[in-house]
Design a protein around this motif. Structure first.
Motif, PDB file in Angstrom:
ATOM      1  N   ILE A 119     -27.992  58.501  -5.946  1.00 16.67           N
ATOM      2  CA  ILE A 119     -27.335  57.535  -6.365  1.00 16.67           C
ATOM      3  C   ILE A 119     -26.363  57.139  -5.930  1.00 16.67           C
ATOM      4  N   VAL A 120     -25.455  57.934  -6.064  1.00 16.50           N
ATOM      5  CA  VAL A 120     -23.901  58.310  -5.735  1.00 16.50           C
ATOM      6  C   VAL A 120     -23.658  57.661  -4.119  1.00 16.50           C
ATOM      7  N   SER A 121     -24.961  57.869  -3.355  1.00 16.42           N
ATOM      8  CA  SER A 121     -24.240  57.733  -1.792  1.00 16.42           C
ATOM      9  C   SER A 121     -24.640  56.734  -2.281  1.00 16.42           C
ATOM     10  N   GLY A 122     -26.026  56.018  -2.599  1.00 16.98           N
ATOM     11  CA  GLY A 122     -26.195  54.629  -2.603  1.00 16.98           C
ATOM     12  C   GLY A 122     -24.827  54.131  -2.894  1.00 16.98           C
ATOM     13  N   LEU A 123     -24.720  54.084  -4.280  1.00 19.24           N
ATOM     14  CA  LEU A 123     -23.250  53.854  -5.040  1.00 19.24           C
ATOM     15  C   LEU A 123     -22.113  53.512  -2.870  1.00 19.24           C
ATOM     16  N   LEU A 124     -22.213  54.617  -2.554  1.00 17.64           N
ATOM     17  CA  LEU A 124     -20.428  54.355  -1.264  1.00 17.64           C
ATOM     18  C   LEU A 124     -21.361  53.511  -0.327  1.00 17.64           C
ATOM     19  N   ALA A 125     -22.675  53.625  -0.458  1.00 16.24           N
ATOM     20  CA  ALA A 125     -22.735  52.648   1.133  1.00 16.24           C
ATOM     21  C   ALA A 125     -22.916  51.222   0.926  1.00 16.24           C
ATOM     22  N   ALA A 126     -23.200  51.055  -1.292  1.00 18.89           N
ATOM     23  CA  ALA A 126     -22.898  49.493  -1.526  1.00 18.89           C
ATOM     24  C   ALA A 126     -21.453  48.634  -1.107  1.00 18.89           C
ATOM     25  N   VAL A 127     -20.866  50.425  -1.572  1.00 13.43           N
ATOM     26  CA  VAL A 127     -19.084  49.667  -1.212  1.00 13.43           C
ATOM     27  C   VAL A 127     -19.053  48.436   0.161  1.00 13.43           C
ATOM     28  N   PHE A 128     -19.094  49.543   1.379  1.00 14.63           N
ATOM     29  CA  PHE A 128     -19.111  49.494   2.504  1.00 14.63           C
ATOM     30  C   PHE A 128     -19.572  48.092   2.374  1.00 14.63           C
ATOM     31  N   VAL A 129     -21.204  47.936   2.710  1.00 11.03           N
ATOM     32  CA  VAL A 129     -21.306  46.592   3.113  1.00 11.03           C
ATOM     33  C   VAL A 129     -21.193  45.561   2.150  1.00 11.03           C
ATOM     34  N   ALA A 130     -20.935  45.914   1.142  1.00  9.80           N
ATOM     35  CA  ALA A 130     -19.911  44.648   0.460  1.00  9.80           C
ATOM     36  C   ALA A 130     -18.747  44.723   0.900  1.00  9.80           C
ATOM     37  N   TRP A 131     -17.928  45.519   1.617  1.00  7.77           N
ATOM     38  CA  TRP A 131     -16.301  45.292   2.145  1.00  7.77           C
ATOM     39  C   TRP A 131     -16.900  44.250   3.220  1.00  7.77           C
ATOM     40  N   GLY A 132     -18.020  44.663   3.832  1.00  8.07           N
ATOM     41  CA  GLY A 132     -18.243  44.004   5.265  1.00  8.07           C
ATOM     42  C   GLY A 132     -18.781  43.130   5.078  1.00  8.07           C
ATOM     43  N   PHE A 133     -19.612  42.465   4.163  1.00 10.06           N
ATOM     44  CA  PHE A 133     -19.550  41.202   3.129  1.00 10.06           C
ATOM     45  C   PHE A 133     -18.955  40.310   2.806  1.00 10.06           C
ATOM     46  N   GLN A 134     -17.144  40.846   2.369  1.00  7.45           N
ATOM     47  CA  GLN A 134     -16.607  40.306   1.762  1.00  7.45           C
ATOM     48  C   GLN A 134     -15.817  40.130   3.805  1.00  7.45           C
ATOM     49  N   ALA A 135     -15.372  40.587   3.628  1.00  7.83           N
ATOM     50  CA  ALA A 135     -15.209  40.561   5.438  1.00  7.83           C
ATOM     51  C   ALA A 135     -15.754  38.961   6.077  1.00  7.83           C
ATOM     52  N   ALA A 136     -16.591  39.630   6.387  1.00 10.94           N
ATOM     53  CA  ALA A 136     -17.465  38.298   7.023  1.00 10.94           C
ATOM     54  C   ALA A 136     -17.387  37.053   6.503  1.00 10.94           C
ATOM     55  N   MET A 137     -17.256  36.626   4.935  1.00 15.39           N
ATOM     56  CA  MET A 137     -17.552  35.232   4.637  1.00 15.39           C
ATOM     57  C   MET A 137     -15.898  35.039   4.241  1.00 15.39           C
ATOM     58  N   SER A 138     -14.597  35.077   4.845  1.00 17.66           N
ATOM     59  CA  SER A 138     -13.470  35.177   4.285  1.00 17.66           C
ATOM     60  C   SER A 138     -13.323  34.039   5.343  1.00 17.66           C
ATOM     61  N   VAL A 139     -14.164  33.891   6.531  1.00 23.06           N
ATOM     62  CA  VAL A 139     -13.428  32.314   7.102  1.00 23.06           C
ATOM     63  C   VAL A 139     -14.393  31.684   7.498  1.00 23.06           C
ATOM     64  N   ARG A 140     -13.619  29.969   7.642  1.00 26.06           N
ATOM     65  CA  ARG A 140     -14.054  28.722   7.112  1.00 26.06           C
ATOM     66  C   ARG A 140     -15.486  28.910   7.774  1.00 26.06           C
ATOM     67  N   ARG A 141     -16.130  28.947   8.925  1.00 31.43           N
ATOM     68  CA  ARG A 141     -16.705  29.230  10.032  1.00 31.43           C
ATOM     69  C   ARG A 141     -17.415  30.490   9.342  1.00 31.43           C
ATOM     70  N   SER A 142     -18.872  30.223   8.608  1.00 27.90           N
ATOM     71  CA  SER A 142     -19.421  31.675   8.309  1.00 27.90           C
ATOM     72  C   SER A 142     -20.984  31.271   7.939  1.00 27.90           C
ATOM     73  N   ARG A 143     -21.221  30.382   8.290  1.00 26.72           N
ATOM     74  CA  ARG A 143     -22.389  29.746   7.734  1.00 26.72           C
ATOM     75  C   ARG A 143     -24.047  31.389   8.415  1.00 26.72           C
ATOM     76  N   TRP A 144     -23.207  31.489   9.182  1.00 29.57           N
ATOM     77  CA  TRP A 144     -24.508  32.591   9.786  1.00 29.57           C
ATOM     78  C   TRP A 144     -24.859  33.900   9.347  1.00 29.57           C
ATOM     79  N   MET A 145     -23.216  34.303   8.427  1.00 27.53           N
ATOM     80  CA  MET A 145     -23.042  34.957   8.369  1.00 27.53           C
ATOM     81  C   MET A 145     -24.244  36.047   7.411  1.00 27.53           C
ATOM     82  N   PRO A 146     -23.838  35.192   6.476  1.00 30.94           N
ATOM     83  CA  PRO A 146     -25.613  36.026   4.830  1.00 30.94           C
ATOM     84  C   PRO A 146     -26.350  36.362   5.584  1.00 30.94           C
TER      85      PRO A 146
END
Length: 509
Positions: A119-146
């Motif tokens: 469970i701890v391993s999954g939580l750490l992995a989820a944090v990295f994915v969340a960071w990536g998603f946050q960065a990917a969607m931080s630009v106005r042109r990001s409609r395909w990133m999801p």
């Protein structure tokens, strides 16, 4: 991601994930003071000592390699009669990952400790994915990133997220790097206008890049090489202007120094700690002692099989999905790649060609280099960090101006693709549960009539929860994609009206 990985961690019998017994015993021993194991004459691998609550018996894995055998045949971790040591083949691996996930073994014993570490391993992995998603969607042109990041919900990916295996954190940190590094480089591109760069500050993007890079470099012995591959491809994708600006900005040298230190530490540990593979025997793997060319050609020929392994081979290769089910996952990947190639201009085509070639050639080159010593030991899961790079960069290219010609498709394609990915994940979850609850040789109806093995909470509860989380995943992915498309369209319309206004006034005058 955390919910999906947690459900996989509960649904998988203890040590049913490849090499988990070796990684978990390494983490347990390390957290109890034994950072590196010791050699014992007559025992091939490094030996680590285990505390009383974690005594190990080979009978725990009585179901491995036997798809018709449910998971009820073995003993429990920590039962009487188990050995207080384990000959792990990862005893000298880099300790950072094992410190990060091994601490639940200090407060829990037996199977509960393994579930805690998962469970701890999954939580750490989820944090990295969340960071990536946050960065990917931080630009106005990001409609395909999801859509590009939706493939992280692939069942094999979240399966390894929710396991005690550095393969999971390796994939997650690579995802964060694939999504964030292009956004950071865009901030260094002096030709871009304000609307085309990330709304996140440069230092925040640097923080994600630095942490993800160090994690990727130290996750496994090949980490520094994987880091070079990911960074190099991102440099090619964004172009020389942004790369030059990054390296000529003095403030970049602090995070660059942190990344370099992490990579050097990983290399030094690997070279001095003995975690490089020793000479294998002929019976250990195919093609031991073969030449570089033989190993390279063999891996190239076997690439389709490795792709299948990355998509749907669970357990110790004893819980594969039907190849007909792969279409649920292959179709959205194919659509995304075809659209990216169709809409891209020269640099985009070069980027897609390079990342696709890397996904095929890097495993062949690495395995060809080591085949004489190790034999062919490559598995499809090792390439997941590259395969996800293909989808993320394809979405990044489509989200740029060059993707305007197919922009109208983004919302519908994302909704449909997310539904297909979620359906494939749920199907995989049920099939793998079937294999462990009653065995693959029994009709699936036996899961209700005579379940031989039950995971924590019971398999029906886990399946219902997985279905609910999958629905939430589809709704969230589709909603974010639709919102991004609406905001981008509204901003483009406002820009066009603003640009046309002076011309209209001058005509009236």
């Amino acid at each position: 991601m955390f919910a999906l990985s947690t459900l996989w961690s509960l649904a998988s019998p203890i040590f049913s994930v490849p090499d988990e017994n070796a990684h978990a015993t390494k983490a347990i021993a390390q957290m109890h003071g034994q950072v590196i194991g010791y050699d014992v004459p007559g025992i091939k691998h490094t030996v680590v000592d285990l505390p009383g609550g974690y005594s190990y018996s080979p009978q725990i894995l009585c179901f491995a390699f036997h798809p018709d055998q449910p998971a009820n045949c073995g003993v429990e971790l920590g039962d009487e009669g188990g050995a207080d040591w384990f000959n792990t083949w990862v005893g000298a691996y880099n300790p950072l990952y094992y410190y990060a996930v091994g601490w639940p073994s200090l407060i829990l014993d037996g199977s509960a400790g393994i579930y805690g570490m998962r469970i701890v391993s999954g939580l750490l992995a989820a944090v990295f994915v969340a960071w990536g998603f946050q960065a990917a969607m931080s630009v106005r042109r990001s409609r395909w990133m999801p859509l590009g990041l939706a493939f992280v919900a692939a069942p094999m990916v979240v399966y390894f997220f929710g396991s005690v295996n550095p393969n999971g954190i390796e994939i997650a940190s690579a995802v964060a790097l694939w999504a964030t590094l292009p956004r950071l480089l865009e901030r260094f591109d002096t030709r871009r206008v304000a609307q085309e760069v990330s709304s996140l500050s440069r230092w925040y993007l640097w923080m994600i890049v630095a942490v993800a890079s160090v994690t990727l470099a130290t996750a496994r012995a090949t980490g520094p090489l994987w880091l070079i591959v990911v960074v190099g491809i991102c440099f090619i994708a964004t172009g020389w202007n942004s790369v030059k600006s990054l390296f000529t900005t003095s403030r970049s040298y602090i995070p660059l120094g942190i990344v370099a230190a992490g990579g050097i530490f990983s290399i030094v540990w690997t070279l001095s700690g003995g975690s490089l593979s020793s000479q294998a025997e002929k019976s250990d793997a195919p093609l031991v002692g073969a030449s570089f060319v033989q190993g390279f050609v063999h891996v190239l020929r076997t690439t389709p099989q490795f792709v299948q392994q990355a998509i749907g081979y669970f357990g110790w290769f004893d819980a594969p999905l039907s190849t007909s089910a792969y279409w649920l996952f292959v179709i959205p990947i194919g659509i995304l790649i075809v659209l990216a190639v169709t809409a891209s201009r020269r640099r985009g085509l070069v980027t897609m060609a390079v990342i696709t070639a890397a996904a095929v050639l890097v495993p062949a080159l690495v395995q060809g280099y080591s085949v004489s010593q190790t034999g062919v030991i490559w598995q499809g899961r090792y390439g997941l960090f590259l395969y996800l790079g293909v989808t993320i960069l394809a979405a990044w290219l489509l989200s740029a101006k060059q993707g305007n010609r197919v922009a109208f498709l983004s919302t519908r394609v994302t909704w449909i693709s997310a539904a297909l990915i979620a359906s494939y994940g749920l199907l995989a979850f049920v099939v793998v549960m079937w294999r462990y609850v009653v065995g693959s040789g029994q009709p699936i109806s036996e899961m209700w009539k005579n379940p031989a093995w039950q995971p924590p909470l019971g398999w029906p509860t886990l399946v219902v929860l997985y279905a609910l989380v999958s629905i939430a995943f589809v709704l969230c992915t589709g909603w974010v994609a639709a919102r991004a498309a609406r905001l981008e369209d509204a901003a483009d319309l406002a820009e066009s009206l603003t640009a046309a206004a002076p011309t209209e006034c001058s005509l009236r005058d």
